[in-house]
Design a protein around this motif. Sequence first.
Motif, PDB file in Angstrom:
ATOM      1  N   TYR A  70      43.085  46.836  75.076  1.00 30.89           N
ATOM      2  CA  TYR A  70      42.183  45.819  74.547  1.00 30.89           C
ATOM      3  C   TYR A  70      41.032  45.615  75.523  1.00 30.89           C
ATOM      4  CZ  TYR A  70      46.210  44.549  71.651  1.00 30.89           C
ATOM      5  OH  TYR A  70      47.245  44.577  70.769  1.00 30.89           O
ATOM      6  N   TYR A  71      39.979  44.988  75.040  1.00 32.08           N
ATOM      7  CA  TYR A  71      38.939  44.470  75.920  1.00 32.08           C
ATOM      8  C   TYR A  71      38.395  43.201  75.288  1.00 32.08           C
ATOM      9  CZ  TYR A  71      35.270  46.677  72.980  1.00 32.08           C
ATOM     10  OH  TYR A  71      34.452  47.062  71.960  1.00 32.08           O
ATOM     11  N   VAL A  72      37.670  42.427  76.086  1.00 29.76           N
ATOM     12  CA  VAL A  72      37.115  41.156  75.618  1.00 29.76           C
ATOM     13  C   VAL A  72      35.599  41.301  75.564  1.00 29.76           C
ATOM     14  CG1 VAL A  72      36.906  38.684  76.090  1.00 29.76           C
ATOM     15  CG2 VAL A  72      39.051  39.879  76.595  1.00 29.76           C
ATOM     16  N   ARG A  73      35.023  40.784  74.474  1.00 29.08           N
ATOM     17  CA  ARG A  73      33.574  40.831  74.262  1.00 29.08           C
ATOM     18  C   ARG A  73      33.052  39.406  74.131  1.00 29.08           C
ATOM     19  NH1 ARG A  73      31.389  44.164  69.125  1.00 29.08           N
ATOM     20  NH2 ARG A  73      32.078  42.340  67.948  1.00 29.08           N
ATOM     21  N   VAL A  74      32.029  39.070  74.934  1.00 31.80           N
ATOM     22  CA  VAL A  74      31.435  37.731  74.944  1.00 31.80           C
ATOM     23  C   VAL A  74      29.999  37.832  74.434  1.00 31.80           C
ATOM     24  CG1 VAL A  74      30.653  35.846  76.450  1.00 31.80           C
ATOM     25  CG2 VAL A  74      32.881  36.915  76.834  1.00 31.80           C
ATOM     26  N   THR A  75      29.644  36.908  73.543  1.00 31.82           N
ATOM     27  CA  THR A  75      28.264  36.807  73.052  1.00 31.82           C
ATOM     28  C   THR A  75      27.549  35.750  73.873  1.00 31.82           C
ATOM     29  OG1 THR A  75      28.996  37.373  70.819  1.00 31.82           O
ATOM     30  CG2 THR A  75      26.809  36.369  71.041  1.00 31.82           C
ATOM     31  N   PRO A  76      26.607  36.142  74.743  1.00 34.00           N
ATOM     32  CA  PRO A  76      25.918  35.152  75.575  1.00 34.00           C
ATOM     33  C   PRO A  76      25.053  34.209  74.729  1.00 34.00           C
ATOM     34  CG  PRO A  76      25.558  37.382  76.409  1.00 34.00           C
ATOM     35  CD  PRO A  76      26.174  37.511  75.050  1.00 34.00           C
ATOM     36  N   PRO A  77      25.027  32.929  75.072  1.00 35.60           N
ATOM     37  CA  PRO A  77      24.165  31.989  74.351  1.00 35.60           C
ATOM     38  C   PRO A  77      22.721  32.112  74.828  1.00 35.60           C
ATOM     39  CG  PRO A  77      25.230  30.847  76.142  1.00 35.60           C
ATOM     40  CD  PRO A  77      25.778  32.263  76.138  1.00 35.60           C
ATOM     41  N   ALA A  78      21.808  31.540  74.089  1.00 37.78           N
ATOM     42  CA  ALA A  78      20.388  31.589  74.457  1.00 37.78           C
ATOM     43  C   ALA A  78      20.142  30.977  75.838  1.00 37.78           C
ATOM     44  CB  ALA A  78      19.553  30.868  73.407  1.00 37.78           C
ATOM     45  N   SER A  79      20.974  30.022  76.241  1.00 34.72           N
ATOM     46  CA  SER A  79      20.778  29.353  77.533  1.00 34.72           C
ATOM     47  C   SER A  79      21.247  30.185  78.727  1.00 34.72           C
ATOM     48  CB  SER A  79      21.511  28.007  77.534  1.00 34.72           C
ATOM     49  OG  SER A  79      22.910  28.222  77.398  1.00 34.72           O
ATOM     50  N   HIS A  80      22.098  31.164  78.498  1.00 36.81           N
ATOM     51  CA  HIS A  80      22.678  31.984  79.583  1.00 36.81           C
ATOM     52  C   HIS A  80      22.748  33.438  79.109  1.00 36.81           C
ATOM     53  CE1 HIS A  80      23.926  27.987  80.819  1.00 36.81           C
ATOM     54  NE2 HIS A  80      24.117  28.488  82.032  1.00 36.81           N
ATOM     55  N   GLN A  81      21.618  34.108  79.037  1.00 35.52           N
ATOM     56  CA  GLN A  81      21.552  35.429  78.430  1.00 35.52           C
ATOM     57  C   GLN A  81      21.933  36.581  79.343  1.00 35.52           C
ATOM     58  OE1 GLN A  81      17.867  36.113  76.447  1.00 35.52           O
ATOM     59  NE2 GLN A  81      18.163  34.448  75.007  1.00 35.52           N
ATOM     60  N   LEU A  82      22.140  36.325  80.617  1.00 33.92           N
ATOM     61  CA  LEU A  82      22.456  37.400  81.562  1.00 33.92           C
ATOM     62  C   LEU A  82      23.876  37.263  82.106  1.00 33.92           C
ATOM     63  CD1 LEU A  82      19.171  37.443  83.672  1.00 33.92           C
ATOM     64  CD2 LEU A  82      19.914  39.166  82.023  1.00 33.92           C
ATOM     65  N   ALA A  83      24.539  38.401  82.278  1.00 31.37           N
ATOM     66  CA  ALA A  83      25.823  38.426  82.971  1.00 31.37           C
ATOM     67  C   ALA A  83      25.567  38.373  84.475  1.00 31.37           C
ATOM     68  CB  ALA A  83      26.591  39.694  82.612  1.00 31.37           C
ATOM     69  N   SER A  84      26.549  37.907  85.222  1.00 30.93           N
ATOM     70  CA  SER A  84      26.454  37.927  86.683  1.00 30.93           C
ATOM     71  C   SER A  84      26.143  39.333  87.155  1.00 30.93           C
ATOM     72  CB  SER A  84      27.780  37.486  87.309  1.00 30.93           C
ATOM     73  OG  SER A  84      28.103  36.175  86.922  1.00 30.93           O
TER      74      SER A  84
END
Length: 160
Positions: A70-84
């Motif tokens: 499995y893997y997990v997929r996150v949809t970033p919100p408009a307020s936090h569009q970048l991953a670390s």
Amino acid sequence: VGDLVWNDADNDGLKDGGELGISDIVVQLMSPGADNAIGGTGSNADTVVASALTDISGNYSFLTYNAGRYYVRVTPPASHQLASSVRVATDTGIDNDNNGAQTGGAGNFSLSPVIILTAGAEPGATNAGNDELTIDFGLRPCPTIALSPDTLANVNQAAA
């Protein structure tokens, strides 16, 4: 399977004191296709196993009763569009570190590595349970750049 989506204010890939979870983020548990890799088409196409929203503290979780990849997929919100910028690319079983990668750039999905769930031997730190609660995602806002006529004039002068 689960854990946390948080505001990585200092962009170090680690959840520090004072960095808060982000609520109402769409998180999906994914099953990779026949190739057991992220992405693909046809028989290699990935499928959504379950979807959830993070709670007020940024926590999420899924129940799955089948061993597998499995893997997990996150949809970033408009307020936090970048991953670390700092990512742990394998499942180390360490909590509160960023496991998400955002290969498509700002606003695109943040994806965990593929994890292998095995009954009684989850891939987390203890390797002795049925919980994988260390899949975390640090997100951050896009930087703000302020331009003014003076700033542009200085850039043009430096380029000359």
